[in-house]
Design a protein around this motif. Structure first.
Motif, PDB file in Angstrom:
ATOM      1  N   ARG A  94      -5.783  12.229   5.274  1.00 29.21           N
ATOM      2  CA  ARG A  94      -5.346  10.939   4.725  1.00 29.21           C
ATOM      3  C   ARG A  94      -6.121   9.799   5.352  1.00 29.21           C
ATOM      4  O   ARG A  94      -6.316   9.770   6.574  1.00 29.21           O
ATOM      5  CB  ARG A  94      -3.850  10.727   4.960  1.00 29.21           C
ATOM      6  CG  ARG A  94      -3.356   9.358   4.488  1.00 29.21           C
ATOM      7  CD  ARG A  94      -1.886   9.156   4.797  1.00 29.21           C
ATOM      8  NE  ARG A  94      -1.061   9.917   3.882  1.00 29.21           N
ATOM      9  CZ  ARG A  94      -0.691   9.492   2.672  1.00 29.21           C
ATOM     10  NH1 ARG A  94      -1.118   8.301   2.241  1.00 29.21           N
ATOM     11  NH2 ARG A  94       0.073  10.224   1.909  1.00 29.21           N
ATOM     12  N   ILE A 129      -6.449   5.996   6.574  1.00 24.24           N
ATOM     13  CA  ILE A 129      -5.580   4.951   7.108  1.00 24.24           C
ATOM     14  C   ILE A 129      -6.441   3.719   7.366  1.00 24.24           C
ATOM     15  O   ILE A 129      -7.446   3.792   8.079  1.00 24.24           O
ATOM     16  CB  ILE A 129      -4.875   5.419   8.398  1.00 24.24           C
ATOM     17  CG1 ILE A 129      -4.053   6.681   8.096  1.00 24.24           C
ATOM     18  CG2 ILE A 129      -3.981   4.305   8.959  1.00 24.24           C
ATOM     19  CD1 ILE A 129      -3.517   7.371   9.332  1.00 24.24           C
ATOM     20  N   VAL A 189     -11.632   2.651   8.669  1.00 23.96           N
ATOM     21  CA  VAL A 189     -10.777   3.713   8.135  1.00 23.96           C
ATOM     22  C   VAL A 189     -10.786   4.887   9.105  1.00 23.96           C
ATOM     23  O   VAL A 189     -11.856   5.342   9.530  1.00 23.96           O
ATOM     24  CB  VAL A 189     -11.276   4.174   6.748  1.00 23.96           C
ATOM     25  CG1 VAL A 189     -10.545   5.427   6.300  1.00 23.96           C
ATOM     26  CG2 VAL A 189     -11.107   3.055   5.723  1.00 23.96           C
ATOM     27  N   HIS A 223     -11.830  11.791  -0.211  1.00 24.25           N
ATOM     28  CA  HIS A 223     -11.830  10.594   0.629  1.00 24.25           C
ATOM     29  C   HIS A 223     -12.260   9.375  -0.181  1.00 24.25           C
ATOM     30  O   HIS A 223     -11.664   8.289  -0.065  1.00 24.25           O
ATOM     31  CB  HIS A 223     -12.760  10.775   1.820  1.00 24.25           C
ATOM     32  CG  HIS A 223     -12.275  11.785   2.816  1.00 24.25           C
ATOM     33  ND1 HIS A 223     -13.083  12.289   3.808  1.00 24.25           N
ATOM     34  CD2 HIS A 223     -11.069  12.382   2.973  1.00 24.25           C
ATOM     35  CE1 HIS A 223     -12.404  13.148   4.530  1.00 24.25           C
ATOM     36  NE2 HIS A 223     -11.183  13.222   4.036  1.00 24.25           N
ATOM     37  N   GLN A 262      -9.431   8.325  -2.472  1.00 26.91           N
ATOM     38  CA  GLN A 262      -8.385   7.598  -1.746  1.00 26.91           C
ATOM     39  C   GLN A 262      -8.815   6.162  -1.439  1.00 26.91           C
ATOM     40  O   GLN A 262      -8.022   5.221  -1.556  1.00 26.91           O
ATOM     41  CB  GLN A 262      -8.068   8.310  -0.434  1.00 26.91           C
ATOM     42  CG  GLN A 262      -7.313   9.611  -0.557  1.00 26.91           C
ATOM     43  CD  GLN A 262      -6.952  10.160   0.817  1.00 26.91           C
ATOM     44  OE1 GLN A 262      -6.310   9.487   1.616  1.00 26.91           O
ATOM     45  NE2 GLN A 262      -7.381  11.379   1.093  1.00 26.91           N
ATOM     46  N   ALA A 267       0.826  -1.210   0.000  1.00 27.07           N
ATOM     47  CA  ALA A 267       0.000   0.000   0.000  1.00 27.07           C
ATOM     48  C   ALA A 267       0.861   1.260   0.000  1.00 27.07           C
ATOM     49  O   ALA A 267       2.041   1.224   0.363  1.00 27.07           O
ATOM     50  CB  ALA A 267      -0.924  -0.016   1.209  1.00 27.07           C
ATOM     51  N   LEU A 289      -6.710   3.083  -2.994  1.00 29.83           N
ATOM     52  CA  LEU A 289      -5.982   2.182  -2.100  1.00 29.83           C
ATOM     53  C   LEU A 289      -6.341   0.727  -2.396  1.00 29.83           C
ATOM     54  O   LEU A 289      -5.457  -0.136  -2.497  1.00 29.83           O
ATOM     55  CB  LEU A 289      -6.293   2.530  -0.647  1.00 29.83           C
ATOM     56  CG  LEU A 289      -5.697   1.607   0.424  1.00 29.83           C
ATOM     57  CD1 LEU A 289      -4.175   1.541   0.306  1.00 29.83           C
ATOM     58  CD2 LEU A 289      -6.111   2.086   1.827  1.00 29.83           C
ATOM     59  N   THR A 343      -0.595   4.600   4.823  1.00 31.99           N
ATOM     60  CA  THR A 343      -1.984   4.142   4.794  1.00 31.99           C
ATOM     61  C   THR A 343      -2.220   2.899   5.650  1.00 31.99           C
ATOM     62  O   THR A 343      -3.360   2.501   5.841  1.00 31.99           O
ATOM     63  CB  THR A 343      -2.440   3.835   3.355  1.00 31.99           C
ATOM     64  OG1 THR A 343      -1.571   2.843   2.785  1.00 31.99           O
ATOM     65  CG2 THR A 343      -2.395   5.095   2.495  1.00 31.99           C
TER      66      THR A 343
END
Length: 335
Positions: free
Chosen positions: A218, A220, A212, A133, A136, A90, A140, A94
Motif C-alpha cells: 500500500r 502512503i 510515498v 503502485h 494507486q 483520502a 489517490l 493512505t
C-alpha cells in the motif's frame, strides 16, 4: 523548559522537550533516530517504550540546498492542517494520522508508517516499476482532487493562502528557471500567471514518489506543507516529471517507466491532463534541471539534455500530457 531555540536533531534537546511537555513520561527513554534526506525540515523518528512510533518534523527557515532558498517555518502548521483534512478525503490507511503540533517550535508529530516499508522513489530508481503502485498513485490523487472540488466548503477557505506554494514552488521552480533559461521565460511567466488565476481544487503541491512509502503493497502519502486551494494540474505535472526524468536517467528501464507515465496519465482526471497538465509537466521537468532544487541523480550531461529537449517541446506547445510523453520519448531515442 528553556526558551532557547529547539533543534529536534539534537536528541538530548528533543528528549528533554518531550518530557517537559508531557508528550512522554518523565522517566521514559524512547529510541530516537534522525532521518536523512530532509531539505525543508528536520525529521526525527521516535519509538516509545510502549511500541508507539512517531515521526517529528520541524520546519526550517532556510532550506538545505546549494542556492539560497527561504520559506516561513509556520508552514509546519499548514502540513498539520493537511494531515487533518486529507485523512478525511483520502482512502483509509493512505495518510499518516497527526499526533500533535507545536506552534511555538514549528513542529508536528505524526504516526510513523509501520516497518517494514520502503520509499517508492528508491524502488523506482532501481527499476522496480509495478503497475499496481502506479494505479494507486494516480487513483489517490484523483480521489483527493475530485472530493475537494465537489465539496469545496470549508476547504477553499481553510487552504486559500498560497504563500508557501509561492515560496516553495512557483518562485524556486518556475520563476528561478525563467531567469536561468531565458528562452523558456515567456512560457514560464505565462504559466505562473495562469496558475495564480486558477482556483479549482485542493492541490498537494509535492506529489512525488519521494513522498510515498510502500508498506505491505500500500502507498502512503507524506509531506503536505505546500497544500493549498489552486490549480490541480500542477500536481499532474509535478508527478509526471518524476516518471519521465527517471525514464531519461535509467535507459535500461525506460520502457517500463514511460509506460508508467502513460498509465498515471490515463488514470488521472481528464480535466487536468490536457493542455494545462502538459504545460506544468514541461515546466516542472525544466525546473528539476534549472531550478533551485535540481534532481540529485542526474549527471551534467543528463541535465543539459533534458534542458534542451524540454525547451524544444515548449516551443511546440503539446496539447496534452500523453503528447509530452511521446515527444520526450522520441527525442530521447533520437539523441
Amino acid at each position: 523548559m528553556s526558551d532557547a531555540p529547539l533543534d529536534i536533531e539534537q536528541h538530548d534537546q528533543l528528549l528533554a522537550y518531550l518530557r517537559a511537555t508531557k508528550r512522554i513520561a518523565p522517566t521514559e527513554s524512547p529510541q530516537i533516530k534522525t532521518l536523512a534526506g530532509g531539505v525543508s525540515n528536520r525529521t526525527v523518528w521516535v519509538k516509545r517504550e510502549t511500541g508507539e512510533a512517531w515521526v517529528l518534523k520541524q520546519a526550517l527557515a532556510k532550506l538545505r540546498v546549494k542556492v539560497d532558498w527561504f520559506s516561513d517555518p509556520t508552514r509546519a502548521h499548514r502540513e498539520a492542517l493537511g494531515l487533518h483534512w486529507l485523512e478525511k478525503l483520502a482512502p483509509p490507511g493512505t495518510i499518516t494520522p497527526l499526533v500533535f503540533e507545536d506552534e511555538k517550535h514549528h513542529l508536528l508529530a505524526m504516526q510513523a508508517v509501520p516497518e517494514p516499508h520502503e520509499n517508492w522513489k528508491t524502488m523506482l530508481l532501481r527499476g522496480e516499476v509495478k503497475q499496481d503502485h502506479v494505479e494507486q498513485f494516480a487513483t489517490l490523487l484523483r480521489i483527493i482532487h475530485r472530493a475537494a472540488a465537489t465539496a469545496p466548503e470549508p476547504l477553499q477557505k481553510i487552504f486559500d493562502d498560497r504563500s508557501f506554494f509561492e515560496s516553495l514552488r512557483l518562485e524556486p521552480y518556475y520563476g528561478y528557471s525563467a531567469a536561468q533559461v531565458p528562452e523558456a521565460a515567456d512560457f514560464l511567466h505565462e504559466l505562473i500567471a495562469d496558475t495564480r488565476s486558477r482556483r479549482k481544487s485542493l492541490v498537494h503541491g509535492d506529489y512525488s514518489p519521494k513522498n510515498v512509502l510502500v508498506h505491505e503493497g500500500r502507498l502512503i502519502l507524506l509531506d503536505h506543507e505546500v497544500i493549498h486551494w489552486g490549480d490541480p494540474a500542477f500536481d499532474i505535472g509535478f508527478a509526471m516529471t518524476h516518471f519521465l526524468s527517471k525514464a531519461h536517467h535509467l535507459p535500461a528501464h525506460r520502457v517500463e517507466l514511460l509506460r508508467a507515465a502513460a498509465q498515471f496519465c490515463r488514470l488521472s482526471d481528464d480535466n487536468e491532463t490536457g493542455e494545462l497538465g502538459a504545460r506544468h509537466t514541461l515546466a516542472c521537468m525544466l525546473a528539476r534541471v534549472a531550478g533551485r532544487s535540481p534532481l540529485e541523480y542526474f549527471s551534467d550531461v543528463e541535465r543539459g539534455r533534458q534542458r534542451r529537449i524540454i525547451v524544444e517541446l515548449m516551443s511546440r506547445r503539446p496539447d496534452n500530457v500523453l503528447d509530452v510523453i511521446d515527444g520526450f520519448a522520441r527525442k530521447l531515442d533520437a539523441d
